[in-house]
Design a protein around this motif. Structure first.
Motif, PDB file in Angstrom:
ATOM      1  N   VAL A   8       0.324   4.109  -2.945  1.00  0.00           N
ATOM      2  CA  VAL A   8      -0.006   5.518  -2.743  1.00  0.00           C
ATOM      3  C   VAL A   8       1.083   6.438  -3.290  1.00  0.00           C
ATOM      4  O   VAL A   8       0.783   7.531  -3.793  1.00  0.00           O
ATOM      5  CB  VAL A   8      -0.276   5.797  -1.243  1.00  0.00           C
ATOM      6  N   GLN A  67       0.799  -1.212   0.000  1.00  0.00           N
ATOM      7  CA  GLN A  67       0.000   0.000   0.000  1.00  0.00           C
ATOM      8  C   GLN A  67       0.838   1.272   0.000  1.00  0.00           C
ATOM      9  O   GLN A  67       0.377   2.311  -0.475  1.00  0.00           O
ATOM     10  CB  GLN A  67      -0.963  -0.021   1.188  1.00  0.00           C
ATOM     11  N   ASP A  99      -3.713   8.137  -3.250  1.00  0.00           N
ATOM     12  CA  ASP A  99      -4.531   7.480  -2.241  1.00  0.00           C
ATOM     13  C   ASP A  99      -5.604   6.612  -2.869  1.00  0.00           C
ATOM     14  O   ASP A  99      -6.221   6.973  -3.872  1.00  0.00           O
ATOM     15  CB  ASP A  99      -5.199   8.522  -1.341  1.00  0.00           C
ATOM     16  N   ARG A 100      -5.842   5.472  -2.239  1.00  0.00           N
ATOM     17  CA  ARG A 100      -6.858   4.548  -2.708  1.00  0.00           C
ATOM     18  C   ARG A 100      -8.246   5.087  -2.367  1.00  0.00           C
ATOM     19  O   ARG A 100      -8.511   5.458  -1.222  1.00  0.00           O
ATOM     20  CB  ARG A 100      -6.674   3.187  -2.043  1.00  0.00           C
TER      21      ARG A 100
END
Length: 407
Positions: free
Chosen positions: A213, A209, A218-219
């Motif tokens: 990012v 993650q 950002d997810r």
């Protein structure tokens, strides 16, 4: 409860989840754990959930099997006594788990003057030494903005499970065993720092993650969609909600077969020029088109029919239900298994308590011991760990430096 770590004595001076769970894991594999409690109990002694008379189920769950000595740590004599217990001699001793600050009378520097090979595992909040809890670390790291759905707008959504506390507790137990092995090989003790913030940051990094990012930004929130693969909640014809997941090719093929969607999926694959069998990421990218097919198929079947088809085709799925329903209905969550022992707890309630989570083959699993009453083992610890006479123990009680069981 196993005896794999028999001969190891861990002293714990801690509260809340991470550090106490670390010592609990070690105890349930056979270590003796002596818990130093403040007279009257620490900040988590009455923490919710609580019984009808205010006893903490939380506290007695995290402290099963530990020995409790109650000491007035506000007094110099009490602090000196705690240091004596932590640094007591013995090959399997000199192991200390705490979440107290690095400075002060429980600093590793001060303690190691009394026992040079002492191992201190210190659970921390932030890696700079400032205070933090699971929820504040999670908030600062940004995960509440990935949780939830578009309906939450810009509002953060906290997770109900304190993941970083639980992971930190497990990692701290692992780190203590690694440090203990290092001590056996080199004779050297050390302080091991395990901050919640480092556990959280490393964990999201391990899952890719951080790379995500930094490269893609950002997810966005996915709601109940499984990120990167096919998975979501669906509603059956009789109004039951189920979670369905297909990560592997076998899971995908079984799901399609169970819902008799082969022709519809083949037509969609032809229209898109894709194959859903080979790549779980393709299923995720086209999840909206797939979801409409699955919503209709699942929505046309009652749960009983769906379950029969899913089980016949080895589908990965589960119904949504409350914890009480899970305990009552699912034999996989049965508290009658050998993971549990039904105990009479200090709260006055009788209920099943879990033991070690791993099953070691060829090693006997024994009953889980209950949590102690606060100060229940004060005299025993003073006599066995520090070899104090009954007269000296009586003097400490008379002076209010220690106290016995608070029942």
């Amino acid at each position: 409860m196993y005896h794999i770590l028999s001969g190891m004595r861990v002293v714990e001076c801690a509260s809340f989840i991470a550090a106490p769970s670390s010592a609990l894991h070690l105890l349930q594999l056979g270590a003796e754990v002596v818990r130093i409690d403040p007279v009257g109990g620490g900040p988590d002694f009455r923490r919710w959930p609580v019984s009808d008379r205010g006893d903490s189920f939380y506290w007695e769950g995290l402290n099963k099997g530990k020995k409790s000595i109650a000491i007035d740590l506000s007094r110099p004599q009490g602090r000196s006594l705690a240091v004596d217990i932590i640094t007591a001699q013995g090959d399997g001793a000199g192991l200390f788990v705490t979440n107290f600050p690095r400075n002060g009378f429980l600093s590793h520097e001060a303690l190691s003057l009394r026992r040079t090979d002492l191992i201190t595992v210190r659970v921390m909040g932030w890696n700079d030494g400032s205070q933090a809890l699971d929820y504040t670390v999670n908030a600062a790291l940004g995960l509440p903005y990935m949780t939830g759905s578009a309906a939450n707008g810009a509002d953060p959504v906290n997770h109900v499970l304190p993941a970083w506390d639980l992971l930190t507790g497990s990692y701290a137990a692992f780190a203590l065993l690694a440090a203990e092995r290092f001590r056996r090989e080199t004779g050297r003790g050390q302080e091991v720092l395990v901050p919640l913030s480092d556990v959280a940051l490393a964990s999201v990094g391990h899952m890719g993650q951080i790379a995500e990012v930094l490269i893609d930004g950002d997810r966005p929130r996915q709601g109940n969609d499984l990120f990167g693969a096919f998975g979501r909640d669906f509603t059956t014809a009789d109004g039951q909600r189920v979670m369905v997941v297909a990560i592997t090719a076998r899971q995908w093929s079984g799901l399609v077969a169970a819902l008799q969607l082969g022709d519809a999926i083949a037509a969609l694959e032809a229209a898109l020029g894709e194959s859903f069998v080979r790549d779980e990421g393709v299923r995720f990218r086209h999840r909206e088109a797939l979801f409409s097919l699955f919503e209709e198929a699942i929505g046309a079947r009652p749960l009983s029919a769906l379950q029969e088809g899913f089980e016949a085709n080895a589908v990965c799925w589960a119904p949504y239900r409350t914890l009480r329903r899970a305990l009552d209905e699912d034999p996989r969550f049965s508290t009658d298994s050998n993971l549990f022992t039904t105990l009479d707890h200090p709260s006055g309630h009788r209920y099943p308590a879990p033991g070690a989570m791993a099953s070691f083959q060829g090693v006997s699993r024994e009953a889980v011991p209950r949590a102690p009453h606060l100060g229940e083992h004060t005299d025993e610890v003073l006599a066995e760990v520090l070899s104090l006479s009954s007269a000296r123990i009586g003097e400490l009680h008379d002076a209010g430096v220690v106290s016995g069981a608070a029942r």
